[in-house]
Design an enzyme around this catalytic site. Structure first.
Site, PDB file in Angstrom:
ATOM      1  N   HIS A 183      -9.412  13.584   1.080  1.00 54.40           N
ATOM      2  CA  HIS A 183      -9.023  12.285   0.531  1.00 54.40           C
ATOM      3  C   HIS A 183      -7.552  11.977   0.814  1.00 54.40           C
ATOM      4  O   HIS A 183      -6.681  12.430   0.067  1.00 54.40           O
ATOM      5  CB  HIS A 183      -9.276  12.263  -0.984  1.00 54.40           C
ATOM      6  CG  HIS A 183     -10.728  12.243  -1.328  1.00 54.40           C
ATOM      7  ND1 HIS A 183     -11.446  11.079  -1.401  1.00 54.40           N
ATOM      8  CD2 HIS A 183     -11.590  13.244  -1.571  1.00 54.40           C
ATOM      9  CE1 HIS A 183     -12.702  11.363  -1.692  1.00 54.40           C
ATOM     10  NE2 HIS A 183     -12.821  12.673  -1.799  1.00 54.40           N
ATOM     11  N   LYS A 199      -2.426  -4.281 -10.503  1.00 54.35           N
ATOM     12  CA  LYS A 199      -1.387  -4.393 -11.524  1.00 54.35           C
ATOM     13  C   LYS A 199       0.035  -4.323 -10.937  1.00 54.35           C
ATOM     14  O   LYS A 199       0.899  -5.121 -11.293  1.00 54.35           O
ATOM     15  CB  LYS A 199      -1.558  -3.261 -12.541  1.00 54.35           C
ATOM     16  CG  LYS A 199      -0.753  -3.444 -13.799  1.00 54.35           C
ATOM     17  CD  LYS A 199      -1.476  -4.373 -14.728  1.00 54.35           C
ATOM     18  CE  LYS A 199      -0.851  -4.509 -16.073  1.00 54.35           C
ATOM     19  NZ  LYS A 199      -1.722  -5.268 -16.977  1.00 54.35           N
ATOM     20  N   GLU A 208      -6.042   9.322   0.277  1.00 52.27           N
ATOM     21  CA  GLU A 208      -5.505   8.350  -0.689  1.00 52.27           C
ATOM     22  C   GLU A 208      -4.919   8.984  -1.948  1.00 52.27           C
ATOM     23  O   GLU A 208      -4.177   8.340  -2.670  1.00 52.27           O
ATOM     24  CB  GLU A 208      -6.602   7.333  -1.080  1.00 52.27           C
ATOM     25  CG  GLU A 208      -7.751   7.871  -1.940  1.00 52.27           C
ATOM     26  CD  GLU A 208      -8.842   8.570  -1.144  1.00 52.27           C
ATOM     27  OE1 GLU A 208      -8.591   8.937   0.017  1.00 52.27           O
ATOM     28  OE2 GLU A 208      -9.946   8.767  -1.678  1.00 52.27           O
ATOM     29  N   SER A 217      -0.497 -14.422 -23.884  1.00 46.16           N
ATOM     30  CA  SER A 217      -0.400 -13.392 -24.928  1.00 46.16           C
ATOM     31  C   SER A 217       0.979 -12.750 -24.941  1.00 46.16           C
ATOM     32  O   SER A 217       1.338 -12.071 -25.894  1.00 46.16           O
ATOM     33  CB  SER A 217      -1.445 -12.312 -24.666  1.00 46.16           C
ATOM     34  OG  SER A 217      -1.091 -11.583 -23.509  1.00 46.16           O
ATOM     35  N   GLY A 218       1.717 -12.939 -23.836  1.00 45.18           N
ATOM     36  CA  GLY A 218       2.997 -12.240 -23.732  1.00 45.18           C
ATOM     37  C   GLY A 218       2.846 -10.935 -22.960  1.00 45.18           C
ATOM     38  O   GLY A 218       3.823 -10.263 -22.670  1.00 45.18           O
ATOM     39  N   GLY A 242     -18.288   9.009  -1.808  1.00 44.09           N
ATOM     40  CA  GLY A 242     -19.426   8.660  -2.659  1.00 44.09           C
ATOM     41  C   GLY A 242     -20.007   9.935  -3.217  1.00 44.09           C
ATOM     42  O   GLY A 242     -19.722  11.019  -2.700  1.00 44.09           O
ATOM     43  N   VAL A 272       1.669  -8.691 -19.485  1.00 39.85           N
ATOM     44  CA  VAL A 272       2.083  -8.883 -18.094  1.00 39.85           C
ATOM     45  C   VAL A 272       1.182  -9.893 -17.367  1.00 39.85           C
ATOM     46  O   VAL A 272       1.672 -10.831 -16.729  1.00 39.85           O
ATOM     47  CB  VAL A 272       2.048  -7.529 -17.330  1.00 39.85           C
ATOM     48  CG1 VAL A 272       2.472  -7.713 -15.891  1.00 39.85           C
ATOM     49  CG2 VAL A 272       2.918  -6.510 -18.027  1.00 39.85           C
ATOM     50  N   ASP A 273      -0.126  -9.720 -17.489  1.00 39.21           N
ATOM     51  CA  ASP A 273      -1.019 -10.543 -16.673  1.00 39.21           C
ATOM     52  C   ASP A 273      -0.955 -12.023 -17.036  1.00 39.21           C
ATOM     53  O   ASP A 273      -0.813 -12.883 -16.165  1.00 39.21           O
ATOM     54  CB  ASP A 273      -2.467 -10.041 -16.792  1.00 39.21           C
ATOM     55  CG  ASP A 273      -2.580  -8.574 -16.398  1.00 39.21           C
ATOM     56  OD1 ASP A 273      -1.683  -8.098 -15.679  1.00 39.21           O
ATOM     57  OD2 ASP A 273      -3.540  -7.913 -16.812  1.00 39.21           O
ATOM     58  N   SER A 274      -1.066 -12.316 -18.331  1.00 38.09           N
ATOM     59  CA  SER A 274      -1.050 -13.743 -18.677  1.00 38.09           C
ATOM     60  C   SER A 274       0.329 -14.339 -18.428  1.00 38.09           C
ATOM     61  O   SER A 274       0.456 -15.503 -18.050  1.00 38.09           O
ATOM     62  CB  SER A 274      -1.517 -13.972 -20.116  1.00 38.09           C
ATOM     63  OG  SER A 274      -0.575 -13.482 -21.039  1.00 38.09           O
ATOM     64  N   CYS A 293     -14.445  11.326   3.395  1.00 42.75           N
ATOM     65  CA  CYS A 293     -15.375  12.197   2.665  1.00 42.75           C
ATOM     66  C   CYS A 293     -16.828  11.777   2.923  1.00 42.75           C
ATOM     67  O   CYS A 293     -17.307  11.891   4.043  1.00 42.75           O
ATOM     68  CB  CYS A 293     -15.008  12.194   1.182  1.00 42.75           C
ATOM     69  SG  CYS A 293     -15.640  13.624   0.319  1.00 42.75           S
ATOM     70  N   TYR A 294     -17.528  11.259   1.914  1.00 40.78           N
ATOM     71  CA  TYR A 294     -18.908  10.809   2.153  1.00 40.78           C
ATOM     72  C   TYR A 294     -18.932   9.820   3.317  1.00 40.78           C
ATOM     73  O   TYR A 294     -19.840   9.840   4.159  1.00 40.78           O
ATOM     74  CB  TYR A 294     -19.472  10.126   0.898  1.00 40.78           C
ATOM     75  CG  TYR A 294     -20.864   9.564   1.098  1.00 40.78           C
ATOM     76  CD1 TYR A 294     -21.983  10.378   1.032  1.00 40.78           C
ATOM     77  CD2 TYR A 294     -21.050   8.211   1.374  1.00 40.78           C
ATOM     78  CE1 TYR A 294     -23.248   9.870   1.242  1.00 40.78           C
ATOM     79  CE2 TYR A 294     -22.312   7.691   1.583  1.00 40.78           C
ATOM     80  CZ  TYR A 294     -23.415   8.518   1.514  1.00 40.78           C
ATOM     81  OH  TYR A 294     -24.669   8.017   1.728  1.00 40.78           O
TER      82      TYR A 294
END
Ligand code: XMP
Length: 513
Positions: free
Chosen positions: A172, A369, A174, A226-227, A55, A229-231, A82-83
């Site tokens: 960190h 994603k 990550e 829409s074509g 943070g 990835v998500d939809s 960290c924080y």
């Protein structure tokens, strides 16, 4: 079967989503919760572990985010980053102060020494680079804690109370700059929290299908496809779950890339869903006639989408559910950010204004994603859809500078397809995040055979980026650029000059309009 859960308690650091993604990469499901979430709510989720994020604040700043000390009485292991580490130390009776001199403040890559008898560092080398960014210092560690990592400047880079399962790291783990950082998170999850590793896309896919079937029953679902990835993945998941109760509306505005409309249609042909493809090229091109100003073009394209959806909506009537391809980063970020509008982004999101529906379903709401892509593969969607780079809602309409005409769209489609083909042939697809061609509105003199030409200049654009908010231009090898250039000027009529865009964002944007 419900999955085991780790909570990522968000104190406002910049890497919070990244922590969550890393945990999921370790096959453990996690959710990001704001630090304002009441303890009772966290308790009810029965987490197997809790991670405090970094943070921007100092823990001794009265306005800094804190959490009730009772969280340490749940019997659940905690990792503070960290924080989060300083907050844990502060809450449990340690002393955190501003670093007295610059030498105790650490930023960037730091050589760190680990006590590998500590569960967090089990199996790792005793020395490695870690990524630090802290200006506070733990002058006194809380009772029960031992020091388990140090650097030249700082004796307590990591602290641990192994008996209670509390760990804190000033760096960190990550971020990729921390060597073996992922393994440290994995150790926390598996050695300390005893995770079962029950988060896999195959399992998730089955569970999600069953849950959607139960929720939707024999209801009707509508999705704007829409074509992208998500939809596409949302559509595939719903198709698998409820088959012909699903109607997808796909609007081909005539500003798609080469063969895109057919590809989308083909990908969904294996499911028995109602796919309504609206071929509306003429409508869009007529509305765009004579318009050159980018924002006007976007508005017009957006408006025409709505007109098309209105038309379809009338045919469809009432549906029970409206499905949307919202993904987890949108959920985490929603409600935050207040950035200036540089471009009025248009998305083929929902259709709420003109279709009656009872409820919204967002089947990808909890996925990142990369998980969405994995799920798409699991559902048998082809790679060309699952790995698709982002494509703006207004399509080629904003990659044709100046007036949009069918002739120009055809030229651009062909040139863009050659560019993409050569990038694929060179095996560079994964080294850039977005790449495309832009048809500039500029003509220049050239020579072909013995004759003079006066034709369009085409620009190639390719960027690397992690968030699309900032981007760098991709260093495509000259040989590849050369091949693309030679092929385009030879194969595409009306283009006699190719330029490569070498500006980063900012000051440029990724798209040209
Ligand atoms: P810019 O050009 O703003 O683009 O640097 C950032 C990212 O957003 C995409 N983009 C859009 N996506 N509707 C979309 O769905 C839009 O109107 C739109 N405009 C830009 C762009 O392709 C890039 O990935």
């Amino acid at each position: 079967m419900p999955h085991q859960l780790v909570i990522v308690l968000d104190f406002g650091g910049q890497y919070n989503q990244l922590i969550a993604r890393r945990v999921r990469e370790c096959n453990v499901y996690c959710e990001v919760k704001p630090y304002t979430t009441p303890l009772e709510e966290l308790k009810a989720l029965h987490p197997i572990g809790i991670i405090f994020t970094g943070g921007p604040n100092s823990v001794y700043d009265p306005k800094s985010p804190h959490y009730t000390p009772e969280i340490f009485e749940l019997g659940v292991p905690v990792l503070g980053i960290c924080y989060g580490c300083q907050l844990m130390a502060h809450t449990l009776g340690g002393l955190v102060t501003a670093a007295q001199d610059d030498s105790a403040r650490e930023y960037g890559k730091t050589v760190t020494y680990y006590d590998t008898s500590c569960k967090l560092f089990k199996g790792l080398p005793e020395e490695g680079i870690s990524w630090m960014s802290h200006s506070d210092y733990m002058a006194k560690v809380p009772e029960g804690f031992g020091l388990v990592a140090h650097s030249a400047a700082c004796p307590n880079v990591a602290i641990a109370d192994e008996e209670r399962g509390f760990y804190g790291v000033q760096f960190h783990p990550e971020v990729n700059h921390t060597e073996n950082g992922l393994q440290m998170l994995r150790n926390f999850l598996y050695e300390v929290c005893h995770a079962a590793g029950d988060w896999t896309m195959g399992d998730y896919c089955k569970t999600a299908i069953a849950t959607l079937r139960e929720k939707i029953g024999d209801g009707k679902v509508l999705l704007a496809l829409s074509g992208g990835v998500d939809s596409s993945v949302a559509a595939a998941l719903l198709a698998e779950a409820v088959g012909d109760q699903l109607t997808c509306v796909f609007v081909d505005h005539g500003l798609m890339r080469l063969d895109e409309g057919d590809e989308v249609e083909a990908a969904f042909s294996k499911w028995n869903i109602n796919l309504i493809r609206m071929n509306e090229e003429e409508r869009f091109l007529t509305a765009l006639k004579g318009v050159t100003e980018p924002e006007r073009k976007r508005k017009i394209i957006g408006e025409q989408f709505i007109r098309v959806f209105e038309k379809v909506g009338k045919q469809i009537g009432t549906v029970d559910y409206l499905a949307q391809g919202t993904i987890y980063p949108d959920v985490i970020e929603s409600g935050t950010g207040d950035a200036a509008v540089i471009k009025s982004h248009h998305n083929v999101g929902g259709l709420p204004d003109f279709v009656d529906f009872k409820e919204i379903v967002e089947p990808l709401r909890m996925l990142f994603k990369d998980e969405v892509r994995q799920l798409g593969r699991e559902l048998g969607l082809p790679d060309y859809l699952v790995m698709r780079q982002p494509f703006p809602g207004p399509g080629l309409g904003i990659r044709i500078i100046g007036e949009v005409t069918k002739e120009k769209a055809d030229i651009l489609r062909e040139a863009d397809a050659i560019f993409r083909e050569e990038i694929a042939k060179a095996g560079l697809e994964n080294q850039m995040n977005q790449y495309f061609a832009v048809l500039t509105n500029m003509r220049s003199v050239g020579v072909m055979g013995d004759g003079r030409t006066y034709d369009y200049t085409l620009a190639l654009r390719s960027v690397t980026t992690s968030d699309f908010m900032t981007a760098d231009w991709a260093r495509i090898p000259y040989e590849v650029l050369d091949k693309v250039s030679v092929r385009i000027v030879n194969e595409v009529k009306n283009i006699n000059r190719i330029v490569y865009d070498i500006t980063s964002k900012p000051p440029a944007t990724i798209e040209w309009e």
